[in-house]
Scaffold this motif. Structure first.
Motif, PDB file in Angstrom:
ATOM      1  N   TYR A 186       0.863  -1.178   0.000  1.00 39.22           N
ATOM      2  CA  TYR A 186       0.000   0.000   0.000  1.00 39.22           C
ATOM      3  C   TYR A 186       0.896   1.223   0.000  1.00 39.22           C
ATOM      4  O   TYR A 186       1.835   1.310   0.783  1.00 39.22           O
ATOM      5  CB  TYR A 186      -0.882   0.036   1.252  1.00 39.22           C
ATOM      6  N   SER A 198      -7.854  -9.412   4.803  1.00 38.54           N
ATOM      7  CA  SER A 198      -8.786  -8.628   3.980  1.00 38.54           C
ATOM      8  C   SER A 198      -8.119  -8.170   2.693  1.00 38.54           C
ATOM      9  O   SER A 198      -8.758  -8.104   1.640  1.00 38.54           O
ATOM     10  CB  SER A 198      -9.304  -7.418   4.758  1.00 38.54           C
ATOM     11  N   THR A 199      -6.832  -7.858   2.785  1.00 40.51           N
ATOM     12  CA  THR A 199      -6.108  -7.459   1.571  1.00 40.51           C
ATOM     13  C   THR A 199      -6.166  -8.590   0.547  1.00 40.51           C
ATOM     14  O   THR A 199      -6.483  -8.370  -0.629  1.00 40.51           O
ATOM     15  CB  THR A 199      -4.636  -7.130   1.919  1.00 40.51           C
ATOM     16  N   GLY A 229      -4.507  -7.358  11.098  1.00 44.76           N
ATOM     17  CA  GLY A 229      -3.409  -6.746  10.367  1.00 44.76           C
ATOM     18  C   GLY A 229      -2.553  -7.744   9.617  1.00 44.76           C
ATOM     19  O   GLY A 229      -1.564  -7.367   8.984  1.00 44.76           O
TER      20      GLY A 229
HETATM   21  P1  ADP Z   1      -6.508  -8.217   8.267  1.00 48.23           P
HETATM   22  O1  ADP Z   1      -7.729  -8.272   7.423  1.00 48.23           O
HETATM   23  O2  ADP Z   1      -5.798  -9.526   8.376  1.00 48.23           O
HETATM   24  O3  ADP Z   1      -6.787  -7.625   9.625  1.00 48.23           O
HETATM   25  P2  ADP Z   1      -5.622  -6.172   6.406  1.00 48.23           P
HETATM   26  O4  ADP Z   1      -5.479  -6.858   5.082  1.00 48.23           O
HETATM   27  O5  ADP Z   1      -6.831  -5.354   6.621  1.00 48.23           O
HETATM   28  O6  ADP Z   1      -5.439  -7.246   7.567  1.00 48.23           O
HETATM   29  O7  ADP Z   1      -4.345  -5.242   6.626  1.00 48.23           O
HETATM   30  C1  ADP Z   1      -3.023  -5.697   6.423  1.00 48.23           C
HETATM   31  C2  ADP Z   1      -2.064  -4.537   6.646  1.00 48.23           C
HETATM   32  O8  ADP Z   1      -2.215  -3.575   5.602  1.00 48.23           O
HETATM   33  C3  ADP Z   1      -2.304  -3.782   7.948  1.00 48.23           C
HETATM   34  O9  ADP Z   1      -1.053  -3.380   8.463  1.00 48.23           O
HETATM   35  C4  ADP Z   1      -3.126  -2.590   7.507  1.00 48.23           C
HETATM   36  O10 ADP Z   1      -2.923  -1.513   8.376  1.00 48.23           O
HETATM   37  C5  ADP Z   1      -2.581  -2.321   6.131  1.00 48.23           C
HETATM   38  N1  ADP Z   1      -3.601  -1.745   5.246  1.00 48.23           N
HETATM   39  C6  ADP Z   1      -4.810  -2.290   4.942  1.00 48.23           C
HETATM   40  N2  ADP Z   1      -5.483  -1.518   4.082  1.00 48.23           N
HETATM   41  C7  ADP Z   1      -4.688  -0.444   3.834  1.00 48.23           C
HETATM   42  C8  ADP Z   1      -4.817   0.713   3.022  1.00 48.23           C
HETATM   43  N3  ADP Z   1      -5.905   0.942   2.259  1.00 48.23           N
HETATM   44  N4  ADP Z   1      -3.774   1.601   3.005  1.00 48.23           N
HETATM   45  C9  ADP Z   1      -2.669   1.386   3.737  1.00 48.23           C
HETATM   46  N5  ADP Z   1      -2.487   0.307   4.528  1.00 48.23           N
HETATM   47  C10 ADP Z   1      -3.477  -0.600   4.576  1.00 48.23           C
END
Ligand code: ADP
Ligand code: MG
Length: 330
Positions: free
Chosen positions: A15, A51-52, A47
């Protein structure tokens, strides 16, 4: 790889940092195969990147590198077919407040090119228990009803694969049961299910196969049964007749006291028998009022695999489950 529901190779996501924010490497080269017909659990602490990964599958987030194939269709070479094969219920409640549930399903069907004759909006509303709200505006729906509607939207184009991102986080028991009943039913009809959940008991109960990710990397992937079988740790909990002054000592037995005065003995069933543990208890002059044993569960596996690297703990990691065992130095 046409026999996998999902095949992921070398998946990376960075990101871009916003104002003053550093860039974030959220996925560091993930390899993942999801078998067709399975209920597949994607687990990891907050984190971790769940979700990513799911949002990349859904086409909501653009990957930085790697290959994603959905039902045998490469996401870059066959974007239309790969998108048609998957339905995603996102973690965020992103609904247009001006649509009714039926309207939202019709729009979604239109986006996916489902011909009018093949639309089954009423059937899907019935499935998720929203028939009586079919004409209500989304903004008037409760949080639980909005989740039901998100599930309905994910099903509109009859996808081969249904992905649910934390579907039961913060929902009431009734909705949770409705969701799991639907997941089972859809899976029995042949749909592949991928879900993330914070509730490890749910994953243990629902999933045939599980991948654990942490800090953007896959830590392990195995059948749920194999993952549990890997753990030979046992816990014996003894309620003593009177307060324990000297802890039992035996090789391979880790004795601690809980705050409530109960004695916790941890051992490995491959090396130590329950009889040997009890012998050590008797030798320490402890009289047993009550005793029970606990087998390893997914929580133990999860903690063993994700707590080893504390170098970069996410700030919002506190809501991970922890055992209430009070450690006492021998
Ligand atoms: P999970 O769903 O396992 O909790 P995420 O995929 O939401 O994890 O997030 C993985 C990492 O990427 C985290 O450190 C989060 O803060 C970061 N992150 C998620 N979405 C964004 C975004 N749109 N911009 C910057 N960082 C992001
Ligand atoms: Mg998430």
């Amino acid at each position: 790889m046409t026999d996998a529901a999902i095949s992921i190779k070398g998946l990376r996501k960075t990101y871009r940092g916003g104002k003053g924010q550093p860039e974030k490497l959220a996925l560091k080269g993930i390899e993942l195969n999801v078998p067709r017909g399975s209920v597949f659990g994607l687990l990891g602490p907050n984190g971790a990147g769940k979700s990513t990964l799911i949002n990349i599958l859904a086409g909501l987030v653009v990957k930085s590198a790697g290959h994603v194939s959905i039902w045998g269709f490469d996401q870059d070479q066959n974007p239309r077919q790969s998108r048609a094969a998957i339905g995603v219920m996102p973690q965020e409640l992103n609904l247009d407040p001006f649509f009714t549930p039926r309207g939202a399903l019709e729009v979604q069907a239109g986006l996916y090119g489902v011909p009018k004759s093949e639309r089954r909006s009423d059937e899907i509303l019935e499935l998720v228990g929203l028939s009586d709200k079919a004409e209500a505006y989304a903004r008037t729906l409760s949080g639980g009803m909005r989740r039901r509607l998100l599930l309905a939207k994910a099903l509109v184009h009859h996808p081969k694969i249904l992905v649910l991102d934390e579907p039961t986080a913060g929902v009431d028991i009734e909705l949770r049961q409705m969701l799991w009943a639907n997941v089972r039913k859809l899976n029995e009809q042949g749909m592949t299910i991928i879900l993330t959940t914070h509730y490890l008991e749910e994953a243990q109960e629902m999933c045939d196969e599980i991948a654990i990710i942490n800090h953007g990397e896959k830590v392990t992937q195995d059948s749920t049964a194999n993952l549990l079988g890997r753990m030979d740790s046992r816990t014996m909990v003894i309620v003593p007749d009177s307060p324990v002054s000297d802890l039992p000592v035996a090789e391979g037995v880790d004795a601690t006291l809980r705050d409530d005065g109960s004695l916790v003995l941890q051992y490995r069933s491959n090396h130590t028998s329950a009889e040997q543990v009890l012998e050590a208890v008797r030798s320490a002059d402890i009289r047993i009022r009550d005793v029970r044993t606990e087998e390893a569960d997914l929580e133990d596996v999860f903690l063993a695999l994700t707590s080893s690297r504390a170098d970069d703990p996410p700030a919002d990691d506190q809501d991970q489950p922890r055992r209430g065992i009070h450690r006492v130095k021998l």
